[in-house]
Design a protein around this motif. Structure first.
Motif, mmCIF file in Angstrom:
data_model
loop_
_atom_site.group_PDB
_atom_site.id
_atom_site.type_symbol
_atom_site.label_atom_id
_atom_site.label_comp_id
_atom_site.label_asym_id
_atom_site.label_seq_id
_atom_site.Cartn_x
_atom_site.Cartn_y
_atom_site.Cartn_z
ATOM 1 N N VAL A 19 0.880 -1.177 -0.074
ATOM 2 C CA VAL A 19 -0.179 0.004 0.035
ATOM 3 C C VAL A 19 1.118 1.158 -0.149
ATOM 4 C CG1 VAL A 19 -1.705 1.360 1.171
ATOM 5 C CG2 VAL A 19 -1.898 -1.251 1.137
ATOM 6 N N ILE A 22 2.297 1.974 -3.474
ATOM 7 C CA ILE A 22 1.386 2.506 -4.443
ATOM 8 C C ILE A 22 1.197 3.841 -3.926
ATOM 9 C CG2 ILE A 22 -0.790 2.515 -5.295
ATOM 10 C CD1 ILE A 22 1.041 0.218 -6.593
ATOM 11 N N GLU A 26 1.652 7.599 -6.025
ATOM 12 C CA GLU A 26 0.695 8.487 -6.542
ATOM 13 C C GLU A 26 1.223 9.842 -6.049
ATOM 14 O OE1 GLU A 26 -3.372 6.021 -6.121
ATOM 15 O OE2 GLU A 26 -2.458 6.665 -4.349
ATOM 16 N N GLN A 32 -3.868 9.772 -8.652
ATOM 17 C CA GLN A 32 -4.560 8.557 -8.252
ATOM 18 C C GLN A 32 -4.711 7.514 -9.008
ATOM 19 O OE1 GLN A 32 -8.144 9.295 -5.827
ATOM 20 N NE2 GLN A 32 -8.705 7.080 -5.814
ATOM 21 N N TYR A 35 -7.734 1.949 -8.783
ATOM 22 C CA TYR A 35 -7.478 0.796 -8.149
ATOM 23 C C TYR A 35 -8.287 -0.446 -8.553
ATOM 24 C CZ TYR A 35 -5.934 4.401 -5.004
ATOM 25 O OH TYR A 35 -5.575 5.557 -4.221
ATOM 26 N N ALA A 38 -6.013 -2.937 -10.141
ATOM 27 C CA ALA A 38 -4.780 -3.661 -8.898
ATOM 28 C C ALA A 38 -4.898 -5.106 -8.974
ATOM 29 C CB ALA A 38 -5.374 -3.301 -7.347
ATOM 30 N N ILE A 105 -4.742 -3.527 -1.295
ATOM 31 C CA ILE A 105 -4.444 -2.277 -1.886
ATOM 32 C C ILE A 105 -5.647 -1.583 -2.254
ATOM 33 C CG2 ILE A 105 -3.640 -1.176 -4.207
ATOM 34 C CD1 ILE A 105 -1.383 -3.228 -3.856
ATOM 35 N N ILE A 106 -6.758 -2.288 -2.860
ATOM 36 C CA ILE A 106 -8.185 -1.684 -3.355
ATOM 37 C C ILE A 106 -8.899 -1.313 -1.990
ATOM 38 C CG2 ILE A 106 -10.387 -2.409 -4.409
ATOM 39 C CD1 ILE A 106 -8.787 -4.496 -6.156
ATOM 40 N N LEU A 109 -6.568 1.937 -0.177
ATOM 41 C CA LEU A 109 -6.696 3.129 -1.003
ATOM 42 C C LEU A 109 -7.994 3.598 -1.269
ATOM 43 C CD1 LEU A 109 -3.512 2.275 -3.146
ATOM 44 C CD2 LEU A 109 -3.704 3.639 -1.072
ATOM 45 N N THR A 110 -8.781 2.924 -1.474
ATOM 46 C CA THR A 110 -10.447 3.216 -1.701
ATOM 47 C C THR A 110 -10.905 3.986 -0.370
ATOM 48 O OG1 THR A 110 -10.743 1.488 -3.421
ATOM 49 C CG2 THR A 110 -12.720 2.593 -2.328
#
Length: 119
Positions: A19, A22, A26, A32, A35, A38, A105-106, A109-110
């Motif tokens: 994370v 990534i 960014e 951004q 995602y 990903a 990650i999704i 970061l979301t």
């Protein structure tokens, strides 16, 4: 972009460093990433392709684009950015499966993007 003595892996793997890597990309480019892509991020080259899709045209033609990306994505693990190639795997072999990393990650970061936009 393929380098002599390229790293086989950045060494990411399930402890949150993926994370951070990534996020570092960014921040370095002020964008951004998407995602939803990903799940297809297995190599540095995969993330780089996603990055290129969100960069302005004038940045895409910068001669040091790959070098800037390699520095950003390798900073968390301390990997040598000069040895990062498009074929360099994101994950350290045997640590965690790619789909789990994508999920981490999704989700993270979301949520971060949602919280940031709510403030």
């Amino acid at each position: 972009m393929t380098t002599k003595n390229a790293l086989s892996s950045l060494g990411l793997g399930g402890d949150g460093d993926e994370v951070a890597a990534i996020t570092d990309v960014e921040k370095a480019f002020g964008v951004q990433l998407n995602y939803s892509e990903a799940t297809g991020w297995e190599t540095a080259g995969d993330v780089f392709e996603s990055l290129k899709r969100v960069l302005p045209t004038e940045v895409l033609v910068e001669p040091d684009l790959w070098q800037r990306f390699a520095v950003a994505i390798s900073g968390e693990t301390g990997a040598d950015p000069e040895r990062v190639s498009p074929e360099t795997s994101l994950l350290e072999a045997g640590k965690v499966s790619g789909w789990l990393i994508a999920l981490i990650i999704i989700v993270f970061l979301t949520i971060t993007a949602w919280v940031t936009s709510s403030i």
